[in-house]
Every structure is written in C-alpha cells, then in structure tokens.
Write a protein that holds these residues in place. Structure first.
Motif, PDB file in Angstrom:
ATOM      1  N   SER A 182       0.855  -1.179   0.000  1.00  0.00           N
ATOM      2  CA  SER A 182       0.000   0.000   0.000  1.00  0.00           C
ATOM      3  C   SER A 182       0.890   1.228   0.000  1.00  0.00           C
ATOM      4  O   SER A 182       2.013   1.206   0.482  1.00  0.00           O
ATOM      5  CB  SER A 182      -0.902  -0.001   1.225  1.00  0.00           C
ATOM      6  N   ARG A 183       0.361   2.282  -0.551  1.00  0.00           N
ATOM      7  CA  ARG A 183       1.125   3.518  -0.562  1.00  0.00           C
ATOM      8  C   ARG A 183       0.683   4.361   0.620  1.00  0.00           C
ATOM      9  O   ARG A 183      -0.487   4.601   0.811  1.00  0.00           O
ATOM     10  CB  ARG A 183       0.848   4.290  -1.832  1.00  0.00           C
ATOM     11  N   VAL A 184       1.635   4.751   1.377  1.00  0.00           N
ATOM     12  CA  VAL A 184       1.294   5.562   2.528  1.00  0.00           C
ATOM     13  C   VAL A 184       2.165   6.809   2.494  1.00  0.00           C
ATOM     14  O   VAL A 184       3.258   6.800   1.947  1.00  0.00           O
ATOM     15  CB  VAL A 184       1.538   4.807   3.845  1.00  0.00           C
ATOM     16  N   SER A 185       1.652   7.849   3.046  1.00  0.00           N
ATOM     17  CA  SER A 185       2.463   9.065   3.094  1.00  0.00           C
ATOM     18  C   SER A 185       3.491   8.906   4.200  1.00  0.00           C
ATOM     19  O   SER A 185       3.306   8.125   5.128  1.00  0.00           O
ATOM     20  CB  SER A 185       1.587  10.292   3.323  1.00  0.00           C
ATOM     21  N   LEU A 186       4.575   9.649   4.083  1.00  0.00           N
ATOM     22  CA  LEU A 186       5.679   9.492   5.024  1.00  0.00           C
ATOM     23  C   LEU A 186       5.218   9.649   6.466  1.00  0.00           C
ATOM     24  O   LEU A 186       5.707   8.989   7.366  1.00  0.00           O
ATOM     25  CB  LEU A 186       6.750  10.544   4.733  1.00  0.00           C
ATOM     26  N   SER A 187       4.242  10.531   6.672  1.00  0.00           N
ATOM     27  CA  SER A 187       3.845  10.818   8.049  1.00  0.00           C
ATOM     28  C   SER A 187       3.161   9.629   8.706  1.00  0.00           C
ATOM     29  O   SER A 187       3.068   9.560   9.917  1.00  0.00           O
ATOM     30  CB  SER A 187       2.915  12.017   8.061  1.00  0.00           C
ATOM     31  N   GLU A 188       2.679   8.700   7.907  1.00  0.00           N
ATOM     32  CA  GLU A 188       1.984   7.564   8.492  1.00  0.00           C
ATOM     33  C   GLU A 188       2.915   6.415   8.846  1.00  0.00           C
ATOM     34  O   GLU A 188       2.483   5.412   9.408  1.00  0.00           O
ATOM     35  CB  GLU A 188       0.924   7.028   7.511  1.00  0.00           C
ATOM     36  N   LEU A 189       4.168   6.559   8.467  1.00  0.00           N
ATOM     37  CA  LEU A 189       5.084   5.460   8.719  1.00  0.00           C
ATOM     38  C   LEU A 189       5.327   5.288  10.209  1.00  0.00           C
ATOM     39  O   LEU A 189       5.457   6.262  10.946  1.00  0.00           O
ATOM     40  CB  LEU A 189       6.430   5.734   8.056  1.00  0.00           C
ATOM     41  N   ALA A 190       5.378   4.063  10.640  1.00  0.00           N
ATOM     42  CA  ALA A 190       5.719   3.800  12.026  1.00  0.00           C
ATOM     43  C   ALA A 190       6.990   2.976  12.043  1.00  0.00           C
ATOM     44  O   ALA A 190       7.373   2.366  11.035  1.00  0.00           O
ATOM     45  CB  ALA A 190       4.591   3.053  12.707  1.00  0.00           C
ATOM     46  N   ILE A 191       7.618   2.957  13.189  1.00  0.00           N
ATOM     47  CA  ILE A 191       8.814   2.146  13.314  1.00  0.00           C
ATOM     48  C   ILE A 191       8.431   0.688  13.149  1.00  0.00           C
ATOM     49  O   ILE A 191       7.393   0.250  13.656  1.00  0.00           O
ATOM     50  CB  ILE A 191       9.450   2.396  14.690  1.00  0.00           C
ATOM     51  N   GLY A 192       9.235  -0.037  12.439  1.00  0.00           N
ATOM     52  CA  GLY A 192       8.938  -1.448  12.233  1.00  0.00           C
ATOM     53  C   GLY A 192       8.179  -1.729  10.955  1.00  0.00           C
ATOM     54  O   GLY A 192       7.938  -2.885  10.627  1.00  0.00           O
ATOM     55  N   ASP A 193       7.792  -0.701  10.236  1.00  0.00           N
ATOM     56  CA  ASP A 193       7.120  -0.925   8.959  1.00  0.00           C
ATOM     57  C   ASP A 193       8.107  -1.480   7.941  1.00  0.00           C
ATOM     58  O   ASP A 193       9.286  -1.136   7.956  1.00  0.00           O
ATOM     59  CB  ASP A 193       6.554   0.393   8.421  1.00  0.00           C
ATOM     60  N   HIS A 194       7.585  -2.305   7.084  1.00  0.00           N
ATOM     61  CA  HIS A 194       8.419  -2.806   5.995  1.00  0.00           C
ATOM     62  C   HIS A 194       8.149  -1.981   4.763  1.00  0.00           C
ATOM     63  O   HIS A 194       7.001  -1.772   4.390  1.00  0.00           O
ATOM     64  CB  HIS A 194       8.094  -4.285   5.711  1.00  0.00           C
ATOM     65  N   LEU A 195       9.215  -1.522   4.143  1.00  0.00           N
ATOM     66  CA  LEU A 195       9.040  -0.672   2.967  1.00  0.00           C
ATOM     67  C   LEU A 195       9.691  -1.324   1.766  1.00  0.00           C
ATOM     68  O   LEU A 195      10.693  -2.014   1.886  1.00  0.00           O
ATOM     69  CB  LEU A 195       9.700   0.687   3.181  1.00  0.00           C
ATOM     70  N   LEU A 196       9.090  -1.062   0.633  1.00  0.00           N
ATOM     71  CA  LEU A 196       9.681  -1.520  -0.613  1.00  0.00           C
ATOM     72  C   LEU A 196      10.290  -0.297  -1.301  1.00  0.00           C
ATOM     73  O   LEU A 196       9.589   0.655  -1.615  1.00  0.00           O
ATOM     74  CB  LEU A 196       8.604  -2.136  -1.493  1.00  0.00           C
ATOM     75  N   LEU A 197      11.583  -0.325  -1.492  1.00  0.00           N
ATOM     76  CA  LEU A 197      12.245   0.805  -2.140  1.00  0.00           C
ATOM     77  C   LEU A 197      12.751   0.351  -3.495  1.00  0.00           C
ATOM     78  O   LEU A 197      13.471  -0.629  -3.597  1.00  0.00           O
ATOM     79  CB  LEU A 197      13.423   1.292  -1.296  1.00  0.00           C
ATOM     80  N   ARG A 198      12.341   1.089  -4.498  1.00  0.00           N
ATOM     81  CA  ARG A 198      12.729   0.696  -5.836  1.00  0.00           C
ATOM     82  C   ARG A 198      13.879   1.553  -6.327  1.00  0.00           C
ATOM     83  O   ARG A 198      14.347   2.446  -5.630  1.00  0.00           O
ATOM     84  CB  ARG A 198      11.520   0.813  -6.754  1.00  0.00           C
ATOM     85  N   ASN A 199      14.282   1.281  -7.532  1.00  0.00           N
ATOM     86  CA  ASN A 199      15.419   1.975  -8.106  1.00  0.00           C
ATOM     87  C   ASN A 199      15.243   3.487  -7.984  1.00  0.00           C
ATOM     88  O   ASN A 199      14.256   4.035  -8.427  1.00  0.00           O
ATOM     89  CB  ASN A 199      15.532   1.576  -9.587  1.00  0.00           C
ATOM     90  N   GLY A 200      16.206   4.145  -7.374  1.00  0.00           N
ATOM     91  CA  GLY A 200      16.173   5.594  -7.304  1.00  0.00           C
ATOM     92  C   GLY A 200      15.389   6.151  -6.149  1.00  0.00           C
ATOM     93  O   GLY A 200      15.336   7.355  -5.970  1.00  0.00           O
ATOM     94  N   GLU A 201      14.772   5.305  -5.354  1.00  0.00           N
ATOM     95  CA  GLU A 201      13.989   5.835  -4.246  1.00  0.00           C
ATOM     96  C   GLU A 201      14.868   6.118  -3.038  1.00  0.00           C
ATOM     97  O   GLU A 201      15.868   5.458  -2.795  1.00  0.00           O
ATOM     98  CB  GLU A 201      12.854   4.874  -3.874  1.00  0.00           C
ATOM     99  N   LEU A 202      14.421   7.072  -2.286  1.00  0.00           N
ATOM    100  CA  LEU A 202      15.188   7.542  -1.142  1.00  0.00           C
ATOM    101  C   LEU A 202      14.763   6.767   0.101  1.00  0.00           C
ATOM    102  O   LEU A 202      13.589   6.466   0.284  1.00  0.00           O
ATOM    103  CB  LEU A 202      14.887   9.018  -0.950  1.00  0.00           C
ATOM    104  N   ILE A 203      15.725   6.475   0.949  1.00  0.00           N
ATOM    105  CA  ILE A 203      15.398   5.822   2.215  1.00  0.00           C
ATOM    106  C   ILE A 203      14.869   6.906   3.151  1.00  0.00           C
ATOM    107  O   ILE A 203      15.597   7.828   3.508  1.00  0.00           O
ATOM    108  CB  ILE A 203      16.645   5.143   2.814  1.00  0.00           C
ATOM    109  N   PRO A 204      13.599   6.824   3.530  1.00  0.00           N
ATOM    110  CA  PRO A 204      13.018   7.954   4.262  1.00  0.00           C
ATOM    111  C   PRO A 204      13.424   8.016   5.726  1.00  0.00           C
ATOM    112  O   PRO A 204      13.368   9.072   6.338  1.00  0.00           O
ATOM    113  CB  PRO A 204      11.514   7.722   4.128  1.00  0.00           C
ATOM    114  N   ALA A 205      13.809   6.895   6.296  1.00  0.00           N
ATOM    115  CA  ALA A 205      14.188   6.886   7.705  1.00  0.00           C
ATOM    116  C   ALA A 205      15.256   5.819   7.884  1.00  0.00           C
ATOM    117  O   ALA A 205      15.367   4.907   7.061  1.00  0.00           O
ATOM    118  CB  ALA A 205      12.984   6.565   8.576  1.00  0.00           C
ATOM    119  N   ASP A 206      16.010   5.934   8.938  1.00  0.00           N
ATOM    120  CA  ASP A 206      17.027   4.914   9.188  1.00  0.00           C
ATOM    121  C   ASP A 206      16.359   3.546   9.205  1.00  0.00           C
ATOM    122  O   ASP A 206      15.296   3.381   9.812  1.00  0.00           O
ATOM    123  CB  ASP A 206      17.705   5.170  10.533  1.00  0.00           C
TER     124      ASP A 206
END
Lengths: 886, 64
Positions: free
Chosen positions: A334-358
């Motif tokens: 699902s696409r979520v805005s950065l503000s909805e991210l919680a610690i422990g979420d799994h993210l899919l980062l594709r080519n060229g995408e920025l890592i939004p949090a450590d």
C-alpha cells in the motif's frame, strides 16, 4: 468498505481488531485505546477525529533501560532531587489538541508522574515525576507506547543555552519599548514648549532622564547590531546592519554631547523608537520564520509517499479466505504518506527511491548512493541485516527494508537545502536584497559624509547634525524586511496549494523565467488516467522471420502462446520486474497487471535511464523499454505498425494514438508491447495556450516521434519539440537555452530527468501519488497544480513586483527624508515620526499584498490522498490486461 | 507647574516596576510558548471528569 482505525485513522486491513464496535488497525492502537479508556482518558477521542498515532508494535519495557544509567540520566533531566525529577522530551509526534490533552493527563496513566506540560510549537513535553516511584526509562517507555516516541539526542543536550535566543529578544524588545515610551512621553513636554512655564531646568532634567533611559537600550537592546556590523566589516562587506549600527552610535554620541553641553535634549526618544521598531521587525520576522519552519517540519510539507509492505499472518487466513482466496499470504502493498510510517514498517524501495528513515535491510542486495548525505557519489553495497541511513538512495533492483527510526521531515528538508544542490549561479540567490542593500549602504554613507563636509565649510554648527540626521532618517530596515516578508509569506501561500518551494528566494528566479521546458511523461499527461493495453507482437509473426533469425539461431521453439496474449507466467515475470522500477510507465504497467501475482525474485536487475530495464526472472532474460533500445540489442520492434484499434474498452474515448509504448522482449525475442494511453491532463491545452503567449515553450520526451503531431497542434508552431531524448540530451538542451540567455524552468517528474532539473534555473518536480524525493529540484509541485502553472508563475511575478514596489516606497521615503536631513533642517519630531512609519508601512504593504494576491490564486487543494484512492480504485476496477489486438 | 518635577520621577518609578514585571515574566518562561496555552484553554476539565464510555464486556483486556 474498509473501516478507519478508531485510534489512528489508518485503513484497517483484514487483520483488524475490534473492540466495542470500534475497529483498530493493529494491536498497538488497540492497546493504547484500552489503556486510555481504562484510565478514564476516553475524552482523548472526543477532542479530535482519530487523533492517535499508529503504534505498530507494543513497546518493549526495557527498550529505554539505558536512560537509567546515571551518566545518561544526568544529561537528560532538567532538574532532579529526592522527591521530584523534571525532564523535557522532544516528541515529534505531537500534532493536535488531543495530543496536548493526553500528554498533560499523563499522571492518570502511571502513578508517580506529576505535572506534565506541553509546548506545542516546539513539540516538547516537560514531565515531572517522583524518582522513587517511577524510573525515567518507564516514562519514556510509556510515551513510546502511546505513540509519542521521544527523540533523544544526548549530544545536543550537552550545552543547553541558559538564555534561549527568543527570550533574549523579548527582553531586548521590552527594554527598548519601555525606554521608547517614556522618552517619547518626556520629550513631548519639549515639543509643546512646556518649559516656558517651568524654565530651562525641566528641559535639562528631561535630557538627563532620557540619557539614562537610552543607555540600557543602546548597550543591551541594540547589542546584536554592533556585533553583526562588526562581523561584516571584518569580512570587508557592508551588510544592512552597518549603517544601522553607525546611525545608532552617531545619534547616541551627538545626543550625549548635546545634553552634556546643555544645548538641547538630544534625540534619545527617536533613538529608542528606532531600536524598538527594528526589534519589533526582527521578532515578527523570527516568528514568521518559525511558523514556516513548523509548516515545513510538519507532515504536510512533503507530499511524499512510500510503498509499505504488509504481510498477512498465516493464522489470519481464515478471516480473508472468503474475500479473495488466491490473495492470501501475498504481501499486501500500500502507498502511505511518510507521516503515516511507524517504526517497524516494511518498505519496498525501488530503483532511485530515497530511504526515508534509518532502516535495516531485509532483502535484496542493496547498492546505496549516499551522495545526498555525504556528497560521495560512489554507491555502497549493503547486505541484508545492514543498517541503512536515511537519505541514501537505492540504485538497482527493489529492496525491502524495515524502518528502525521515525521519519524526520526536517532532516529530509535539510537534505533539500544542502549546498550540493544549491545552484552555482550565486547572483540569483537573494539577489534582490543584496544588490539593493549594498548600494543603499554605500549611498547613505556617501551622502552623510558629503553633507558633513558641505556643512563643515558653510556652517560648521550644522555639520555633525546633518551627518547624524542622514544616518538616523535613512531607514534600511524597510529594505532588510521587505524581501523576506513578502517572499516568505508567498512561500506559505504556495505551500498551502501544494507547491513547495525549496526556499523563498526561488520566487525571484521564478519571476525571471522566460523559457519553460516540459518533460512529457507525468507532467502534461496524467498518469493513472489512461488505460494500459497489451499488444502481442502479431506483426512480429511476419517480421520475425526476417529479423530475428539471428536470435533464433538456437532453434528455440516458443510454444503455443508465443504470440498474442501474455501467459500467466509471463505476466508474473513482468510484474516482478516492474516492482523494481519507479519509472512512471513501469509503475502503471505494474498496477495494470498486478492482478493476483506474487512477485518473483529478479536477478541482475538493471535500469538504464531513458532506455529501459532488464533482469532475470525465473531463468528468463526480460527486457522492457523503448524500441530503439531493444533494437540496439538486436530485437526488432514493430514500430512501423499502424495503430490497430487497440483499446477494446468502449469507454475509452480518447484518440488511440496518444500513448507511450513499452516494448518487451523475453529471452532476446520480441514479445510485444504495452501501450499506455496517456490522457492529457484536462486543462493542459489551456495551460499551453496561456503560457505560449508569454514564454518560450519546449517539450522533451524520451519517447519516439509518434506523438509529434499531436503535441505540435497543442504547442503551436513556434515551440521546440524534441523526441528520443536521453537524459544527457535533455541536460544539453537546457544548457543550450541558457547559453542563449534564457532563464529556464524545467518541469519534470524529478526522477528520470534529475540532471536537467538541476541544470535548469528552476527545476520543478511534479509528484503524483508515488514519488521519490528529488533534491535536485527547486520546487516540488503536486500534479494537480500543473494546470495552474501559469497562475503560479504569475503569482511569483506579482510577489517579486511587490518586493520591488516596497523598495520603491522605501526609496521615495529615503530620498525625501535624507534630503531634509542633509539640508540640516531635520527636527527630532519629523525624524521620530518618519522612521517607524516607513518600516511599518513597508512591511504591512509587503505582507498584505502577497496575502491578498495569494487569495486570488485559485484553490487547487484537491487532497492528494483522494486522488491516490481514485487511482487505486481505477486500477482495481481494471486489473486485467485488456486483450491483444489480434 | 513645579509639581511636574515630582510627577516625572514618580512615573519613572511606576514604569520601572512594570519593566521589572515584564523581565520577570520573560525569565519565568511565559513568552516561550504562546501556542499551547491558547489550546489548553479549549480543553475542558469536564471531559477528563466524565466517566469513560467503556462498555467493558471484553474479557479483561489488561495491558501490562
């Protein structure tokens, strides 16, 4: 219909929990709800709709154990004795009135906690507790379990400034205001000739009293001006504080001399007024900047979203079996805005995408480019389990990461404002103010010295008077304030309409733009609106014989479904490939064929910007990209084919020939192509007509010439249309325009044309639902604002015109004031009235005009989220590939 | 009119008193945060005092 979580408002998945008719998205939210209701804090939910913060996992109680170490503890707490400890936590999650209420009722949740107080603007909570009953780590754990994860930066706490700058400014202002009011009050007696009744003693008394009042003002309130002026002089520069400091010193010296020699009562009232109004302006400016910074740091700033992966738990299979049996067990994206991210979420980062949090790398070999953070452009290879820092960028295939720290919006902003992305052309930065103030300072100093010399010859008594009068009456503060105020408030106005500027001074460049270059994909055409159709390579059936004999040399038989429709397996391979790319076309294809496929691992994924992507899935070599790229690899593409009625969808009303083609080759053999009908945004035509009369327009596209005619009709005969452009071609194109003396604005999707965006004087990254953060851009605009680009440009011009008008007002004032002063006839009353009047009127004019003009800027605030929802609905409605043309 | 020689110092004394009141208020942090108090004003004590709306038929949802 999915319910929204009663606690945090996130959509409840199938794994939702429910309690007392209320649904919750996760166990964490439910736990918080229960904790609150049990302790009589259900009022939290009455204060705001779904006010909570998503808590993905219950906090382990020992997570903050390190806080109880005496050394750590001592650095963290503000105050401690046997009975009471006070500590201030920075809680970035504070966002609404309910947060304030909950955090100030913390004592109900944990016995031993005393008073707690929230500072909303600074997002801080000061908590007092009894150290005998509660440990510091327990307080932190309680906050974390409620979703308010404390941000602990021990290094910052080392040197806590005793007097924060804001407090000092308030004191300076108070002292200056006090002195100004009283000095003015006393001085009035002199203006109205009261001394006629009392004799000269009153005048003398008032002179000395005012001197007494002025001393703390000059010594304390104005101290920062001397410091700044001195610092600037040492660097051999003339900043705006130099004439201010010189003026203050000159007035003070002359006034002291007048009072001491009994000649008059000096200009102390004007002097205090001058400093008071300067400080008022400074405070107002600081408040405005703080508010801007708050807007930026708060979640509304970046309209960015990431792909979150949620794995369904096997034990929930039964719950969802009735919904879509084949879907269970699949990772839900699902696409979520950065503000909805919680610690422990799994993210899919594709080519060229920025890592939004450590984050921690979970799967996939990662190649992280930290050039945004460190400036080092060599990507680093990382293995699963490695720690990734926010701000890095994945190069290559998609990776899955687990976030370990909350997203820091302000950190991402600071990346944006980093030096590496500042334009080289310094004259464009803050040019307006600097050029003007440098000249202003020189002219004023020349006039002051000139007047002094003139009167020294003609009438020596007037010489010093004229010199100081020029410095007093010349008001540089209007100049210093006009640009930051007008442009700063314009930035806010635009931010509210989902156009985010890197800094206010981008507006100056924006107003000078005279050439606009559009990148076709994703800017003029609306992603997600058109259909995606597959055209099997039926022409290949004929042409294959002649062209791909070479590749066929091994005599591989393709099998029954080799032409025409894609097989299930092939669709799955392609789907797996598209998951790795952020290219808008790949994303759309992925959405269209997602269906019920599980992604398969892709090996040696490689994306060549402007060409296509390649990789191995299930032992098959898959290439997808432009015809030219595939042809360069020896795959014939049937681009000469005339358009077949490709869209069987009867609702498809747009002409079929508008679209992008993505050709696919499997194992070196042409398989067909995807046709992505690109609907032009509804008001694109109007936008182009509006712009073409005033700007030089150009269109760049990585696609082939198929759509030239259509865009020629849209853009008119003068515009430059360039097709088959590689990223480097785009960059060169911008450079060529700039060499011709053009100020170029480039509008692109921010990913595939980052170089061109950076090269352009103003780079605009247009973001749709999914977007990768592109620090190379100067402006991030949400896609629905693109049709309003003409208005944004007009607004930028008007804002800069406002600044210029403010300069003009101030210049007229200064010419009048300085000429009176230079003639030696300036009376203290005129000086005292003119000085503040000029600053106040200029600032009021600058802010008022930008706000008024901004109101006229049509409101483009379609919520980004609602568009996302619409887009995803669209893709679920039409998940199947509409069949081939054969 | 010579009363003015008495009134002026008197006014100064008053003004200085207010100045010190201001300095005290800044020092005590009253100007640190001008946002939260305005929000706190809206928070009704009654909400906190209200008996919670928990129907409580769930089997002991104890947390810790």
């Amino acid at each position: 219909m999915k319910a929204a979580c009663f606690h945090c408002g996130a959509a409840c998945g199938s794994a939702a929990h429910s309690r007392a008719d209320k649904s919750f998205c996760c166990a964490g939210c439910l736990a918080v709800f229960e904790l609150l209701t049990e302790n009589g804090l259900a009022g939290f939910y009455q204060l705001a709709e779904q006010p909570g913060i998503r808590v993905a996992q219950p906090t382990a109680t020992n997570r903050f154990a390190f806080l109880d170490e005496p050394a750590v503890r001592a650095r963290l707490v503000d105050f401690a004795d046997d009975k009471l400890t006070r500590v201030t936590f920075h809680l970035p999650a504070i966002h609404c009135i309910a947060c304030v209420w909950l955090l100030e009722n913390l004592f109900r949740l944990l016995p031993g906690i005393g008073q707690s107080q929230v500072n909303f603007a600074r997002k801080e909570a000061a908590v007092a507790f009894d150290p005998a009953r509660v440990k510091l780590s327990e307080v932190a754990a309680l906050l974390a379990s409620l979703g308010y994860e404390p941000e602990l930066k021990l290094a910052d706490l080392d040197a806590k400034p005793a007097n924060p700058p804001a407090r000092r400014l308030w004191l300076q202002l108070g002292v200056a205001g006090f002195a100004f009011g009283n000095a003015m009050f006393f001085a009035i007696t002199g203006y109205f000739g009261l001394d006629a009744f009392t004799g000269p003693q009153l005048k003398e008394l008032i002179g000395w009293l005012n001197l007494l009042l002025a001393v703390p003002v000059v010594a304390f309130s104005a101290a920062d001006y001397y410091r700044s002026a001195w610092a600037s002089l040492r660097q051999r520069l003339l900043n705006i504080d130099v004439p201010i400091a010189a003026g203050i010193v000159a007035i003070f010296a002359q006034s002291v001399w007048e009072v001491a020699s009994g000649r008059g009562e000096g200009y102390f009232d004007s002097l205090c007024g001058l400093i008071f109004f300067l400080l008022c302006g400074k405070l107002f400016q600081q408040k405005t900047y703080n508010r801007l910074a708050f807007d930026r740091d708060y979640k509304s700033f970046f309209p960015l979203s990431v792909t979150r992966v949620e794995r369904r738990f096997p034990n929930r299979l039964a719950d969802v079996a009735d919904k879509a049996g084949s879907e269970t067990g699949a990772p839900q994206e699902s696409r979520v805005s950065l503000s909805e991210l919680a610690i422990g979420d799994h993210l899919l980062l594709r080519n060229g995408e920025l890592i939004p949090a450590d984050a921690k790398l979970l799967s996939g070999p990662a190649l992280i480019d930290y050039s945004f953070v460190t400036g080092e452009s060599e990507p680093l290879a990382k293995q699963p389990g490695d720690y990734l820092y926010a701000g890095g960028r994945q190069m290559g295939g998609a990776i899955e990461v687990e976030t370990v720290k909350p997203v820091s919006q302000s950190y991402l902003t600071s990346l944006w404002n980093q030096d590496a992305f500042r334009k080289d052309r310094t004259e464009s930065f803050n040019a307006l103010t600097n050029a003007y103030s440098q000249r202003f300072t020189k002219i004023i100093l020349t006039v002051a010295v000139g007047a002094a010399v003139f009167w020294a010859v003609v009438n020596p008594a007037k010489s010093l008077n004229a010199f100081t009068a020029v410095l007093i009456v010349a008001c540089p503060c209007a100049l210093a304030l006009a640009a930051p105020f007008a442009l700063g408030s314009a930035q806010r106005v635009l931010g509210r309409r989902n156009v985010f500027l890197k800094n206010p001074f981008v507006l100056e460049t924006l107003a000078r733009v005279n050439a606009i270059v559009f990148d076709k994909t994703g800017t003029l055409t609306a992603a997600g609106a058109g259909s995606v159709t597959w055209q099997g390579a039926q022409v290949a059936r004929h042409s294959n014989v002649e062209t791909s004999n070479a590749t066929r040399a091994e005599g591989l038989d393709i099998g029954m479904s080799s032409y025409g429709e894609l097989t299930d397996a092939e669709e799955r391979w392609l789907y797996s490939m598209t998951r790795h790319s952020t290219h808008p076309l790949a994303v759309r294809i992925g959405e269209a064929i997602a269906g019920q496929h599980f992604p398969e691992p892709v090996r040696s994924f490689l994306e060549t910007t402007g060409c296509g992507m390649e990789g191995q899935v299930d032992g098959h070599e898959i290439w997808a990209g432009s015809a030219a790229w595939l042809e360069s690899r020896g795959v014939a593409c049937s681009s000469r084919r005339k358009e077949a009625p490709s869209s069987p969808d009867p609702t498809q009303s747009e002409p079929p020939h508008v679209g992008s083609y993505v050709h696919v080759a499997i194992d070196g053999r042409q398989r067909g192509c995807f046709v992505l009908a690109s609907a032009l945004r509804s008001d694109s035509g109007q936008l182009i007509t509006e712009l073409s009369s005033r700007y030089e327009l150009a269109l760049l596209s990585g696609d082939n010439e198929r759509e030239r005619e259509r865009f020629r009709a849209l853009f008119g005969s003068d515009a430059l249309l360039q097709f088959n452009q590689s990223p480097l071609d785009k960059l060169d194109f911008i450079k060529r325009l700039q060499r011709d003396g053009k100020t170029v604005m480039m509008v692109g999707d921010g990913l595939n044309d980052a170089g061109a965006l950076k090269q352009a004087d103003v780079g605009v990254a247009v973001v749709e639902s999914v977007s990768a953060f592109s620090p190379a851009s100067d402006i991030i605009a949400s896609a629905q604002m693109v049709p309003r680009l003409a208005e944004v440009l007009r607004y930028a011009k008007q804002s800069v015109a406002t600044v210029r008008a403010a300069f003009l007002i101030s210049t007229i004032y200064n010419i009048v004031g300085v000429s009176i002063a230079a003639s030696g006839n300036l009376s203290p009353v005129v000086c005292a009235i003119l000085m503040p009047l000029s600053s106040v009127s200029v600032v009021a004019f600058a802010c008022g005009m930008t706000a008024w003009l901004g109101r006229k800027l049509r409101d483009g605030e379609l919520r980004v989220e609602s568009r996302c929802a619409a887009a995803s609905q669209l893709s679920t409605l039409n998940p199947q590939l509409t069949g081939g043309a054969a | 009119m010579s009363v003015i020689f008495f009134l002026i110092p008197l006014s100064i004394v008053f003004a200085v008193a207010f100045l010190f009141a201001f300095i005290w208020s800044v020092r005590s942090g009253q100007y640190e945060d001008t946002t939260t108090p305005s929000m706190r004003l809206l928070l009704d004590e009654k909400i906190a005092a209200k008996p919670d709306s928990k129907p409580d038929n769930s089997p002991n949802p104890k947390l810790k």
